[in-house]
Write an enzyme that holds these catalytic residues in place. Structure first.
Site: not given
Length: 642
Positions: A379, A388
């Site tokens: 995740e 990210e």
């Protein structure tokens, strides 16, 4: 009246004489100054500037007054006569721009004395949708717009009820409601217009509309309560390789009721595919499935993956279906989270036999051949999907040899989306991130400072006082395992140009850019008509809103797939782990009717860092109308370290 009543129940209105031509001759007014200072003294939350013809002197007076109230609890509301035939979005935007979009200036939408029956609900809502990209703070309803019910109390027409409920759902409880005019609606036994309950009757009716189920389902649901403190609050995106999340941050993410349910279902699909494809289980003689969670944090994906195995085993009622034995590796670089994972292994029933914790950056982890993953779960997604470093981290895990050649990844892919956003509020908040120069080298030829850096940084934000002006479009796609991993000519750098055609409905249905696309609003907008002088007068773009849609897993043997998404068109209702990414524009651009907004966005890297660059241009019939500079060139203001 007590001070709390003054600060919660009163809105001040300036004397009309203060805005006479003679009083405005130099863009100043002693009367305005003295009345505003008195309002500040009393703690009155807002003072209303009347809707007078705009002029440079009026704009100067408005701006100077906005500066006067800075630092106090009082703000300035500019009256806007909201009537589709006469409403002046362009004029209001011009005044706000003249005042440098001061954060102490809001708008008060004043409805007409009589309902305009010739204008459809759809047209009114299209107008309102555009205005909610501006700082709407209050709505004034004249008593004359109300009807009288059988008992003598005030009510509204069906059309106005739809409009008021739409405003409540869109603006939330931050909108202040003002009742103005002669008290006309009261029961027969309250035959005196001086009765103190007169205005209360109108407010009670508004409370009645606020309590309807279609309003409370939006404003009082668990997600709304959880998000209330984050509305329009800018947050710096995570630096995933430099920062270690705190315990409370992990805990907040783990409360998401949708994300981990979908992850668990995706792992179950992958497990069933493995059985159907004779990779494990069945008659293969191999009942062990190797699971690996990279970026395990406090273990929610470990738990979800093990639950998926349990769910599969619970279906093994036939002798031909042998239960599977999971072998789980949990890879995590955060030392504090690793300690927590070890405690789970020791305390959670059944974990000690199947879970091994690896304290390492996933790009550097080493595992034995028999431990290599059949299914890799992560995740690592950000608000824009790839912001990210999910591509770089998962590519690194693949290069380090953590996966079998036929391993599958969950997520399988993710697509970032972009759309123009109109939001004076978010633009103000971005400007507020500025700081003072602390070194002589700071400036255009050195390190950026203040305004430049603030406006070249993307922010995570739960947008609220905003209007997404168009349906979002695809930007970048990343697939895992990466089919181009060993191709030296390919990289994770990307460029895309997407164009947004003129839309006279201004994205009706997209709302504030967060939440599921409202098909009902969009369908209603199709019935709106052009009203001369207003619809089609353009809209201001203050930035871009970024989102993502991720395919967690698509079954190869069954007709099922699992997604998670914060893109409005495919939004995962109930999921709150991600808010959109806001890319501000240093200077807002105006999108006139009939023009196209071209959005250029780059994702670039140099081996040490990753960054985004972005720009917007306005085109009409192939000719350039206006453009912005490229923001954040070479990552000068914002980058994510590798």
């Amino acid at each position: 009246m007590s001070s709390s009543e003054w600060s919660n129940s009163v809105v001040g209105v300036l004397s009309p004489s203060a805005f006479s031509p003679s009083a405005l001759s130099l863009g100043s007014s002693p009367t305005v100054q003295s009345e505003v200072e008195w309002a500040m003294h009393m703690g009155i939350p807002a003072v209303v500037f009347p809707a007078v013809p705009a002029s440079p002197n009026f704009a100067r007076l408005l701006h100077s007054t906005a500066l006067l109230v800075s630092g106090s609890s009082t703000s300035i509301w500019l009256d806007v006569n909201f009537e589709p035939k006469e409403a002046c979005y362009g004029g209001v935007q011009s005044i706000l721009s003249s005042c440098d979009n001061a954060s102490t200036i809001g708008l008060n939408l004043r409805f007409p004395e009589q309902e305009t029956s010739s204008v459809t609900i759809a047209t009114v809502l299209v107008h309102l949708n555009r205005f909610f990209g501006l700082p709407v703070k209050g709505v004034t309803l004249p008593t004359s717009i109300f009807l009288t019910n059988k008992k003598g109390y005030p009510t509204l027409s069906k059309k106005m009820q739809v409009v008021i409920e739409w405003i409540m759902k869109r603006g939330g409880d931050k909108i202040r409601w003002v009742i103005e005019g002669e008290k006309k609606h009261f029961p027969a036994d309250e035959n005196s217009q001086n009765n103190t309950s007169g205005y209360l009757n109108y407010l009670q009716y508004l409370f009645h509309l606020r309590s309807r189920s279609d309003v409370t389902e939006v404003l009082d649901c668990e997600e709304a309560k959880a998000e209330s403190s984050y509305l329009d609050y800018l947050q710096a995106p995570l630096q995933p390789l430099a920062d270690n999340l705190e315990f409370g941050t992990y805990e907040t993410f783990e409360r998401d009721p949708v994300k981990y349910r979908n992850y668990e279902s995706a792992v179950l699909l992958a497990i069933r595919d493995g059985v159907n494809l004779q990779k494990w289980g069945g008659n293969t003689g191999n009942n062990v499935v190797n699971l690996m969670v990279v970026g395990a944090g406090r273990g929610p994906l470990v738990r979800a993956s093990l639950n998926a195995v349990k769910r599969y085993n619970s279906t093994c009622l036939s002798p031909n279906l042998q239960p599977l034995t999971p072998r789980m590796l949990a890879v995590e670089k955060n030392p504090s989270a690793v300690i927590f994972l070890h405690s789970l292994v020791a305390l959670e029933p059944g974990w000690k036999e199947v879970v091994r914790v690896i304290s390492s950056d996933m790009r550097e982890a080493v595992v034995a051949e028999e431990e290599k993953a059949d299914i890799v779960v992560s995740e690592l997604l950000g608000s824009f999907g790839d912001n990210e470093l999910s591509p770089e981290c998962l590519d690194g895990a693949e290069k380090s040899g953590l996966m079998k050649p036929d391993a599958v990844s969950i997520p399988t892919n993710y697509i970032s989306y972009i759309a123009p956003l109109s939001s004076t509020k978010l633009h103000q908040e971005a400007k507020a991130q500025s700081y003072s120069a602390t070194d002589g080298t700071h400036g255009p030829m050195g390190q950026p400072f203040g305004y430049l850096r603030a406006m070249e940084t993307p922010y995570v934000v739960r947008s609220h006082a905003a209007t997404q002006t168009h349906i979002e479009k695809e930007c970048f796609t990343y697939v895992h395992p990466n089919p181009d991993l060993n191709d030296p000519a390919k990289s994770n750098s990307r460029f895309v140009r997407v164009e947004f055609e003129s839309d006279e409905k201004y994205g009706m249905g997209n709302g504030c850019g967060y939440g599921l696309y409202n098909q009902q609003d969009a369908k209603l907008a199709e019935a709106s008509e052009k009203v001369e002088g207003e619809v089609g007068s353009g809209i201001t773009i203050h930035g871009l809103t970024g989102s993502f849609d991720s395919l967690l897993y698509k079954s190869q043997t069954e007709n099922f797939e699992e997604h998670i998404s914060i893109a409005p068109q495919t939004f995962s209702v109930g999921m709150f782990s991600w808010f959109p990414l806001f890319f501000p524009l240093r200077d807002p651009v105006f999108l006139p009717p009939g023009c196209t907004a071209g959005v250029n966005i780059w994702r670039l890297g140099d081996g040490k860092k990753i960054w985004y660059e972005w720009s917007v241009d306005i085109m009409k019939e192939g000719s350039l109308v206006s453009s912005t500079p490229v923001h954040n060139p070479n990552g000068r203001s914002y980058q994510v370290g590798l």
